[in-house]
Design a protein around this motif. Structure first.
Motif, PDB file in Angstrom:
ATOM      1  N   ASP A 257      66.518  27.205  62.702  1.00  0.00           N
ATOM      2  CA  ASP A 257      65.750  26.382  63.631  1.00  0.00           C
ATOM      3  C   ASP A 257      66.543  25.157  64.080  1.00  0.00           C
ATOM      4  O   ASP A 257      66.650  24.868  65.273  1.00  0.00           O
ATOM      5  CB  ASP A 257      64.444  25.937  62.960  1.00  0.00           C
ATOM      6  N   ASN A 283      55.045  33.712  74.055  1.00  0.00           N
ATOM      7  CA  ASN A 283      54.220  33.149  72.978  1.00  0.00           C
ATOM      8  C   ASN A 283      54.903  33.277  71.625  1.00  0.00           C
ATOM      9  O   ASN A 283      54.787  32.382  70.779  1.00  0.00           O
ATOM     10  CB  ASN A 283      52.853  33.837  72.939  1.00  0.00           C
ATOM     11  N   ASP A 286      57.485  30.596  70.996  1.00  0.00           N
ATOM     12  CA  ASP A 286      56.818  29.348  70.617  1.00  0.00           C
ATOM     13  C   ASP A 286      56.358  29.402  69.165  1.00  0.00           C
ATOM     14  O   ASP A 286      56.380  28.398  68.446  1.00  0.00           O
ATOM     15  CB  ASP A 286      55.629  29.108  71.548  1.00  0.00           C
ATOM     16  N   GLU A 287      55.967  30.607  68.694  1.00  0.00           N
ATOM     17  CA  GLU A 287      55.497  30.773  67.315  1.00  0.00           C
ATOM     18  C   GLU A 287      56.652  30.827  66.314  1.00  0.00           C
ATOM     19  O   GLU A 287      56.554  30.291  65.210  1.00  0.00           O
ATOM     20  CB  GLU A 287      54.665  32.054  67.201  1.00  0.00           C
ATOM     21  N   SER A 290      60.473  26.069  66.427  1.00  0.00           N
ATOM     22  CA  SER A 290      59.758  24.804  66.565  1.00  0.00           C
ATOM     23  C   SER A 290      59.396  24.552  68.025  1.00  0.00           C
ATOM     24  O   SER A 290      60.038  25.067  68.941  1.00  0.00           O
ATOM     25  CB  SER A 290      60.623  23.646  66.042  1.00  0.00           C
ATOM     26  N   SER A 291      58.388  23.749  68.224  1.00  0.00           N
ATOM     27  CA  SER A 291      57.919  23.467  69.586  1.00  0.00           C
ATOM     28  C   SER A 291      58.997  22.756  70.398  1.00  0.00           C
ATOM     29  O   SER A 291      59.067  22.910  71.622  1.00  0.00           O
ATOM     30  CB  SER A 291      56.647  22.609  69.540  1.00  0.00           C
ATOM     31  N   ARG A 292      59.870  21.984  69.744  1.00  0.00           N
ATOM     32  CA  ARG A 292      60.903  21.273  70.489  1.00  0.00           C
ATOM     33  C   ARG A 292      61.945  22.257  71.048  1.00  0.00           C
ATOM     34  O   ARG A 292      62.490  22.034  72.124  1.00  0.00           O
ATOM     35  CB  ARG A 292      61.581  20.217  69.613  1.00  0.00           C
ATOM     36  N   ALA A 294      61.229  25.542  71.821  1.00  0.00           N
ATOM     37  CA  ALA A 294      60.537  26.266  72.883  1.00  0.00           C
ATOM     38  C   ALA A 294      60.446  25.425  74.158  1.00  0.00           C
ATOM     39  O   ALA A 294      60.732  25.909  75.260  1.00  0.00           O
ATOM     40  CB  ALA A 294      59.150  26.673  72.419  1.00  0.00           C
ATOM     41  N   SER A 295      60.075  24.167  74.010  1.00  0.00           N
ATOM     42  CA  SER A 295      59.923  23.322  75.190  1.00  0.00           C
ATOM     43  C   SER A 295      61.271  23.062  75.861  1.00  0.00           C
ATOM     44  O   SER A 295      61.364  23.019  77.095  1.00  0.00           O
ATOM     45  CB  SER A 295      59.271  21.983  74.811  1.00  0.00           C
TER      46      SER A 295
END
Length: 318
Positions: A257, A283, A286-287, A290-292, A294-295
């Motif tokens: 990650d 999706n 994103d799962e 980490s959200s950072r 994905a974004s």
């Protein structure tokens, strides 16, 4: 032997080959035109004699009339027999860098970049597909025309992906990034290989790695472990184009990650293009990460979605 050592050895061998070819040219020309050898010998003798005379003269001056006359006769004779003087004085595989790999301003020559890119691709799982999986060979015949609930057919999605891939190559370098998603067998690897095939023809540095290999190399570098890969950490982080194949097949961990975020983020900041192919849906990305991550990807990557039947199974019906 590492790629760096291999490249160094290749250039050393090229220089030796340059001299061998040049020596053969001169020897063959002398055999065919003995008078040329006579002129060259006379010029060499005159240069030596004039040098010795200059070293022993009081005023340091030398009369070069005879030497100039000999050189003039040689030039006229070369013209008569139809031989360019460069043919006998220089030979290089690459005239731009004279087989050093570097230009006069210290930048890498395109021949060096092509060689480095070629070696990196030879170590990738798509080495046997380069030149075969190309834009010219891309076919939409294996995709269905049946639209899904969003009104998009696999063929239409494939056409969009094809157009985007070609646009990436045509617009390169554009600092653009791509995320190609879709299940197994819908043409993700074909598209990325076609991109590589085009880019390396124009001497662009491309590094292509399965995600599992990439994170292993990154781990070896981080934890100071010996690496068995011919592709290095520097190849990954510095390549003008990095292609990560099958993201999501690696074992997920905190190291993966943090490494993926650092790699994606740094390459965006440096304006280096990255292409990621994955079986994961939007999706799932994103799962899984980490959200950072994905974004950062969704904000800076053009997302290309492929779907449909496994083309390999479809081809068996034809």
């Amino acid at each position: 032997m590492t790629d760096a050592n291999l490249i160094d050895e290749i250039y050393k061998q090229r220089i030796l080959e340059d001299q061998r070819i040049l020596d053969e040219r001169v020897s063959d020309t002398y055999d065919r035109y003995p008078h040329l050898k006579e002129l060259d010998d006379a010029i060499s003798s005159k240069i030596i004699a004039d040098t010795l005379k200059k070293m022993g003269s009081l005023d340091g001056t030398v009369d070069n009339t005879d030497l100039d006359e000999l050189k003039s006769k040689r030039s006229a004779y070369l013209k008569d027999i139809g031989i360019d003087d460069n043919y006998l004085t220089s030979y290089y595989h690459c005239d731009k860098c004279r087989d050093t790999g570097y230009l006069e301003d210290g930048t890498l020559c395109t021949c060096f970049i092509k060689l480095k890119a070629k070696l990196m691709i030879e170590h990738s799982p798509i080495s046997d597909r380069i030149g075969k999986d190309t834009f010219d060979n891309y076919s939409l015949d294996y995709y269905s025309d049946s639209a899904n609930e969003d009104g998009i057919s696999p063929k239409a999605a494939a056409k969009t992906a094809f157009d985007e891939a070609k646009a990436f190559v045509k617009g390169y370098p554009s600092k653009e990034n791509m995320l190609i998603t879709g299940p197994t067998g819908v043409g993700k690897t074909f598209l990325t290989t076609a991109i590589v095939s085009e880019l390396i023809k124009d001497a662009h540095m491309v590094c292509y790695l399965p995600a599992t290999d990439l994170f292993e190399i990154m781990g070896d570098h981080t934890f100071n472990r010996p690496s068995s890969s011919d592709i290095t950490y520097n190849d990954i982080v510095n390549s003008k184009v990095l292609i990560i194949d099958d993201l999501g097949t690696e074992l997920n961990s905190g190291f993966v990650d943090s490494t993926l975020f650092s790699l994606v983020n740094n390459r965006i900041n440096q304006g280096l293009s990255t292409i990621i192919s994955t079986n994961l849906g939007i999706n799932q990305i994103d799962e899984n990460y980490s959200s950072r991550i994905a974004s950062r990807i969704f904000e800076n990557y053009k997302v290309i979605k492929l779907f449909g039947n496994d083309i390999r199974l479809v081809k068996r019906k034809y």
